[in-house]
Every structure is written in C-alpha cells, then in structure tokens.
Design a protein around this motif. Structure first.
Motif, PDB file in Angstrom:
ATOM      1  N   ASN A  46      16.442 -31.708 -31.080  1.00 17.20           N
ATOM      2  CA  ASN A  46      18.021 -32.606 -30.831  1.00 17.20           C
ATOM      3  C   ASN A  46      18.929 -31.114 -30.102  1.00 17.20           C
ATOM      4  OD1 ASN A  46      17.774 -35.132 -30.376  1.00 17.20           O
ATOM      5  ND2 ASN A  46      19.146 -35.403 -32.590  1.00 17.20           N
ATOM      6  N   LEU A  47      18.814 -30.147 -30.661  1.00 19.41           N
ATOM      7  CA  LEU A  47      19.687 -28.752 -31.034  1.00 19.41           C
ATOM      8  C   LEU A  47      18.937 -27.976 -29.519  1.00 19.41           C
ATOM      9  CD1 LEU A  47      20.377 -27.265 -33.839  1.00 19.41           C
ATOM     10  CD2 LEU A  47      21.772 -28.620 -31.961  1.00 19.41           C
ATOM     11  N   ARG A  52      18.841 -26.958 -23.992  1.00 16.18           N
ATOM     12  CA  ARG A  52      18.477 -26.798 -22.523  1.00 16.18           C
ATOM     13  C   ARG A  52      19.708 -27.029 -21.678  1.00 16.18           C
ATOM     14  NH1 ARG A  52      12.298 -26.563 -23.187  1.00 16.18           N
ATOM     15  NH2 ARG A  52      11.678 -25.413 -24.691  1.00 16.18           N
ATOM     16  N   THR A  53      20.309 -28.082 -22.084  1.00 19.07           N
ATOM     17  CA  THR A  53      20.876 -28.941 -20.936  1.00 19.07           C
ATOM     18  C   THR A  53      22.484 -28.317 -20.510  1.00 19.07           C
ATOM     19  OG1 THR A  53      19.945 -30.876 -21.918  1.00 19.07           O
ATOM     20  CG2 THR A  53      22.084 -31.011 -20.113  1.00 19.07           C
ATOM     21  N   ILE A  54      22.513 -28.174 -21.553  1.00 19.78           N
ATOM     22  CA  ILE A  54      24.139 -26.674 -21.205  1.00 19.78           C
ATOM     23  C   ILE A  54      23.839 -25.587 -20.353  1.00 19.78           C
ATOM     24  CG2 ILE A  54      25.430 -25.522 -22.231  1.00 19.78           C
ATOM     25  CD1 ILE A  54      25.260 -27.276 -24.556  1.00 19.78           C
ATOM     26  N   SER A  59      24.008 -23.660 -14.235  1.00 23.14           N
ATOM     27  CA  SER A  59      23.510 -22.990 -13.134  1.00 23.14           C
ATOM     28  C   SER A  59      24.001 -24.317 -11.979  1.00 23.14           C
ATOM     29  CB  SER A  59      22.059 -23.224 -13.297  1.00 23.14           C
ATOM     30  OG  SER A  59      21.465 -24.137 -13.751  1.00 23.14           O
ATOM     31  N   ALA A  60      23.939 -22.903 -11.243  1.00 22.81           N
ATOM     32  CA  ALA A  60      24.086 -23.873 -10.211  1.00 22.81           C
ATOM     33  C   ALA A  60      23.425 -24.536  -9.109  1.00 22.81           C
ATOM     34  CB  ALA A  60      24.280 -22.561  -8.665  1.00 22.81           C
TER      35      ALA A  60
END
Length: 67
Positions: A46-47, A52-54, A59-60
């Motif tokens: 989960n971490l 990775r989601t953050i 990112s643009a």
C-alpha cells in the motif's frame, strides 16, 4: 538412540512446571504470526502504491498535441 531423542522432544513440554502457559503462549504466537506477516506485506505494498500515485500526481500531464 534416535527413538530416545524423539521421545524426549515430544514429552519435554509435559515435564515442565509451566506446560500450560508455555503451550498457550506458543499457540497464540503461532496463530497471530500467520496474520502479522501478511499485514506487513500488504502495508508495504500500500505504501508503494501511494508513493507512486503521489509522484504521478505531481508530474505534468501529458501533452495532447504530442511532442
């Protein structure tokens, strides 16, 4: 000789003064140990997904017109 070793290892707990307590502690650790390791693995996954989601959120966005 091997028969004595096996017999001693199987009767070792019953010869103890605290056999019931030792058995209960071992049983509880075995029971909850089956849940603790998977929880640690799932928490780590989960971490990883959250980090990775953050990173992707910061990112643009891709350019719709291409490079």
């Amino acid at each position: 000789m091997p028969r004595e070793i096996i017999s001693d290892s199987l009767t070792y707990l019953s010869r103890s003064d605290e056999a019931v307590g030792t058995f209960l502690i071992g049983a509880l650790l075995s029971y909850f140990g089956a849940f603790i390791l998977p929880l640690i693995l799932v928490a780590g996954y989960n971490l990883l997904v959250l980090s990775r989601t953050i990173e992707e959120a910061n990112s643009a966005p891709p350019d719709e017109n291409g490079p």
